[in-house]
Design a protein around this motif. Sequence first.
Motif, PDB file in Angstrom:
ATOM      1  N   ASP A  98       7.100  21.366   2.930  1.00  0.00           N
ATOM      2  CA  ASP A  98       6.769  19.984   3.276  1.00  0.00           C
ATOM      3  C   ASP A  98       7.646  19.477   4.413  1.00  0.00           C
ATOM      4  OD1 ASP A  98       5.055  20.186   1.127  1.00  0.00           O
ATOM      5  OD2 ASP A  98       6.089  18.714  -0.118  1.00  0.00           O
ATOM      6  N   LEU A  99       7.169  18.432   5.063  1.00  0.00           N
ATOM      7  CA  LEU A  99       7.918  17.755   6.112  1.00  0.00           C
ATOM      8  C   LEU A  99       8.046  16.292   5.703  1.00  0.00           C
ATOM      9  CD1 LEU A  99       9.183  17.735   8.987  1.00  0.00           C
ATOM     10  CD2 LEU A  99       6.902  17.103   9.820  1.00  0.00           C
ATOM     11  N   LEU A 100       9.277  15.779   5.714  1.00  0.00           N
ATOM     12  CA  LEU A 100       9.522  14.371   5.404  1.00  0.00           C
ATOM     13  C   LEU A 100      10.096  13.680   6.625  1.00  0.00           C
ATOM     14  CD1 LEU A 100       9.734  15.986   2.613  1.00  0.00           C
ATOM     15  CD2 LEU A 100      10.840  13.925   1.793  1.00  0.00           C
ATOM     16  N   ARG A 101       9.510  12.541   6.947  1.00  0.00           N
ATOM     17  CA  ARG A 101       9.980  11.734   8.070  1.00  0.00           C
ATOM     18  C   ARG A 101      10.208  10.322   7.543  1.00  0.00           C
ATOM     19  NH1 ARG A 101       9.231  11.572  13.931  1.00  0.00           N
ATOM     20  NH2 ARG A 101       9.174   9.388  14.590  1.00  0.00           N
ATOM     21  N   TRP A 102      11.454   9.898   7.562  1.00  0.00           N
ATOM     22  CA  TRP A 102      11.857   8.567   7.115  1.00  0.00           C
ATOM     23  C   TRP A 102      12.087   7.704   8.357  1.00  0.00           C
ATOM     24  CZ3 TRP A 102      12.219   7.697   1.865  1.00  0.00           C
ATOM     25  CH2 TRP A 102      12.308   8.824   1.042  1.00  0.00           C
ATOM     26  N   GLU A 103      11.366   6.600   8.453  1.00  0.00           N
ATOM     27  CA  GLU A 103      11.529   5.663   9.556  1.00  0.00           C
ATOM     28  C   GLU A 103      12.043   4.350   8.975  1.00  0.00           C
ATOM     29  OE1 GLU A 103       7.537   5.506  11.021  1.00  0.00           O
ATOM     30  OE2 GLU A 103       7.564   7.596  11.662  1.00  0.00           O
ATOM     31  N   LEU A 104      13.124   3.850   9.533  1.00  0.00           N
ATOM     32  CA  LEU A 104      13.717   2.590   9.069  1.00  0.00           C
ATOM     33  C   LEU A 104      13.659   1.586  10.203  1.00  0.00           C
ATOM     34  CD1 LEU A 104      16.906   4.011   7.290  1.00  0.00           C
ATOM     35  CD2 LEU A 104      14.642   3.586   6.309  1.00  0.00           C
ATOM     36  N   ALA A 105      13.280   0.357   9.867  1.00  0.00           N
ATOM     37  CA  ALA A 105      13.205  -0.702  10.868  1.00  0.00           C
ATOM     38  C   ALA A 105      13.679  -2.000  10.239  1.00  0.00           C
ATOM     39  CB  ALA A 105      11.766  -0.858  11.366  1.00  0.00           C
ATOM     40  N   PRO A 106      14.290  -2.884  11.039  1.00  0.00           N
ATOM     41  CA  PRO A 106      14.701  -4.176  10.501  1.00  0.00           C
ATOM     42  C   PRO A 106      13.484  -4.956   9.991  1.00  0.00           C
ATOM     43  CG  PRO A 106      15.611  -3.830  12.704  1.00  0.00           C
ATOM     44  CD  PRO A 106      14.616  -2.745  12.457  1.00  0.00           C
ATOM     45  N   ALA A 107      13.682  -5.657   8.884  1.00  0.00           N
ATOM     46  CA  ALA A 107      12.642  -6.511   8.308  1.00  0.00           C
ATOM     47  C   ALA A 107      13.348  -7.749   7.762  1.00  0.00           C
ATOM     48  CB  ALA A 107      11.881  -5.783   7.212  1.00  0.00           C
ATOM     49  N   GLY A 108      13.540  -8.744   8.622  1.00  0.00           N
ATOM     50  CA  GLY A 108      14.325  -9.907   8.216  1.00  0.00           C
ATOM     51  C   GLY A 108      15.744  -9.463   7.936  1.00  0.00           C
ATOM     52  N   ASP A 109      16.246  -9.780   6.753  1.00  0.00           N
ATOM     53  CA  ASP A 109      17.591  -9.354   6.351  1.00  0.00           C
ATOM     54  C   ASP A 109      17.580  -7.969   5.702  1.00  0.00           C
ATOM     55  OD1 ASP A 109      18.680 -11.721   7.236  1.00  0.00           O
ATOM     56  OD2 ASP A 109      18.591 -12.692   5.269  1.00  0.00           O
ATOM     57  N   GLY A 110      16.400  -7.367   5.613  1.00  0.00           N
ATOM     58  CA  GLY A 110      16.278  -6.090   4.933  1.00  0.00           C
ATOM     59  C   GLY A 110      15.812  -4.980   5.851  1.00  0.00           C
ATOM     60  N   THR A 111      15.183  -3.987   5.223  1.00  0.00           N
ATOM     61  CA  THR A 111      14.755  -2.783   5.926  1.00  0.00           C
ATOM     62  C   THR A 111      13.337  -2.420   5.510  1.00  0.00           C
ATOM     63  OG1 THR A 111      17.015  -1.936   5.979  1.00  0.00           O
ATOM     64  CG2 THR A 111      15.252  -0.318   6.256  1.00  0.00           C
ATOM     65  N   ARG A 112      12.515  -2.151   6.504  1.00  0.00           N
ATOM     66  CA  ARG A 112      11.178  -1.603   6.237  1.00  0.00           C
ATOM     67  C   ARG A 112      11.326  -0.086   6.269  1.00  0.00           C
ATOM     68  NH1 ARG A 112       5.581  -2.891   6.713  1.00  0.00           N
ATOM     69  NH2 ARG A 112       4.376  -1.142   7.568  1.00  0.00           N
ATOM     70  N   LEU A 113      11.065   0.539   5.139  1.00  0.00           N
ATOM     71  CA  LEU A 113      11.174   1.981   4.987  1.00  0.00           C
ATOM     72  C   LEU A 113       9.760   2.561   5.022  1.00  0.00           C
ATOM     73  CD1 LEU A 113      13.281   3.916   2.442  1.00  0.00           C
ATOM     74  CD2 LEU A 113      10.830   4.244   2.475  1.00  0.00           C
ATOM     75  N   THR A 114       9.532   3.488   5.932  1.00  0.00           N
ATOM     76  CA  THR A 114       8.254   4.197   5.990  1.00  0.00           C
ATOM     77  C   THR A 114       8.547   5.684   5.830  1.00  0.00           C
ATOM     78  OG1 THR A 114       7.319   2.550   7.503  1.00  0.00           O
ATOM     79  CG2 THR A 114       6.185   4.676   7.367  1.00  0.00           C
ATOM     80  N   LEU A 115       7.974   6.264   4.794  1.00  0.00           N
ATOM     81  CA  LEU A 115       8.093   7.702   4.556  1.00  0.00           C
ATOM     82  C   LEU A 115       6.760   8.342   4.911  1.00  0.00           C
ATOM     83  CD1 LEU A 115       9.237  10.363   3.435  1.00  0.00           C
ATOM     84  CD2 LEU A 115       8.541   9.575   1.154  1.00  0.00           C
ATOM     85  N   ARG A 116       6.809   9.342   5.772  1.00  0.00           N
ATOM     86  CA  ARG A 116       5.636  10.163   6.087  1.00  0.00           C
ATOM     87  C   ARG A 116       5.927  11.549   5.519  1.00  0.00           C
ATOM     88  NH1 ARG A 116       2.803   7.193   9.890  1.00  0.00           N
ATOM     89  NH2 ARG A 116       4.074   5.572  10.851  1.00  0.00           N
ATOM     90  N   HIS A 117       5.268  11.853   4.405  1.00  0.00           N
ATOM     91  CA  HIS A 117       5.499  13.120   3.695  1.00  0.00           C
ATOM     92  C   HIS A 117       4.269  13.990   3.904  1.00  0.00           C
ATOM     93  CE1 HIS A 117       7.087  15.141  -0.218  1.00  0.00           C
ATOM     94  NE2 HIS A 117       6.462  16.014   0.530  1.00  0.00           N
ATOM     95  N   THR A 118       4.405  15.033   4.724  1.00  0.00           N
ATOM     96  CA  THR A 118       3.297  15.922   5.028  1.00  0.00           C
ATOM     97  C   THR A 118       3.184  16.989   3.942  1.00  0.00           C
ATOM     98  OG1 THR A 118       3.548  15.488   7.376  1.00  0.00           O
ATOM     99  CG2 THR A 118       2.307  17.455   6.769  1.00  0.00           C
ATOM    100  N   LEU A 119       1.972  17.105   3.415  1.00  0.00           N
ATOM    101  CA  LEU A 119       1.668  17.979   2.280  1.00  0.00           C
ATOM    102  C   LEU A 119       0.635  19.023   2.674  1.00  0.00           C
ATOM    103  CD1 LEU A 119       0.999  14.986  -0.108  1.00  0.00           C
ATOM    104  CD2 LEU A 119       3.032  16.414  -0.195  1.00  0.00           C
ATOM    105  N   ALA A 120       0.613  20.128   1.978  1.00  0.00           N
ATOM    106  CA  ALA A 120      -0.381  21.168   2.236  1.00  0.00           C
ATOM    107  C   ALA A 120      -1.738  20.801   1.634  1.00  0.00           C
ATOM    108  CB  ALA A 120       0.097  22.502   1.677  1.00  0.00           C
ATOM    109  N   GLU A 121      -1.737  20.003   0.546  1.00  0.00           N
ATOM    110  CA  GLU A 121      -2.979  19.666  -0.148  1.00  0.00           C
ATOM    111  C   GLU A 121      -3.060  18.171  -0.422  1.00  0.00           C
ATOM    112  OE1 GLU A 121      -3.745  22.035  -3.642  1.00  0.00           O
ATOM    113  OE2 GLU A 121      -2.501  23.649  -2.843  1.00  0.00           O
TER     114      GLU A 121
END
Length: 174
Positions: A98-121
Motif C-alpha cells: 500500500d501507499l499512504l499519503r498524509w496531507e496536513l493543512a491549516p484549518a482555523g486553529d486546527g489541522t485538516r488531515l487528508t489521508l490518501r491510502h492506495t489499495l490493491a482492491e
Amino acid sequence: MSSAFDPGPPADAAVVAAGEQWTLIFVRTLPHPLAKVWAALTDPGRLDQWAPFTAAGDLSRPGATTLTTVDGPDRTDLPATVLRAEPPTLLEYTWGDDLLRWELAPAGDGTRLTLRHTLAEPDLAPMVAAGWHLCVAVLDRLLADDPVGVIRGRDAKAHGWDGLRAAYADMFAR
C-alpha cells in the motif's frame, strides 16, 4: 481515566480509481496545530499510541523502515519506505503493497488531515476506512490529552468497527 470513547459518525471519505488500484481518501479536521499532528504521524513513540502499527524508526526522514502491524498478540512486520517527508504538511510512505499519503493543512486553529491510502482492491476500502476512522479518533483524543489507549486489530470490533465498516460501505456504494 479518560471519558467514554465515541468514535463519532463516518468522516468525509471517498474511493477513487487510480489505474489498476484504488485510493481511499479520508478527511478529518482535528482541533490541534499542524506541528502537533505532524509529530504524531512521524514519531514512533506517538504512533504506537494510536496507529494500527508500530514503526521501527522516525517517519519524518525519507528511507527504509519497518512497520509492524499489531492485532492482539499477533505482529506482522511489513517493509516500508518513507518516500516524502515535508514537515509539517506532507508525509508519504509505502506500507507493504500500500501507499499512504498524509496531507496536513491549516484549518482555523486546527489541522485538516487528508489521508490518501492506495489499495490493491476497492473491496478493502470500507474496512480500511473504518480502521483509520477509529485510529484518527484515538489520535484526536491523544492530542487533546484525553487518551483512550490504542485501538487496533480485533480490538476495534468492541469500539464500533462493524458499524463504521457498514456505514462506509454504504457511502462508497453511492
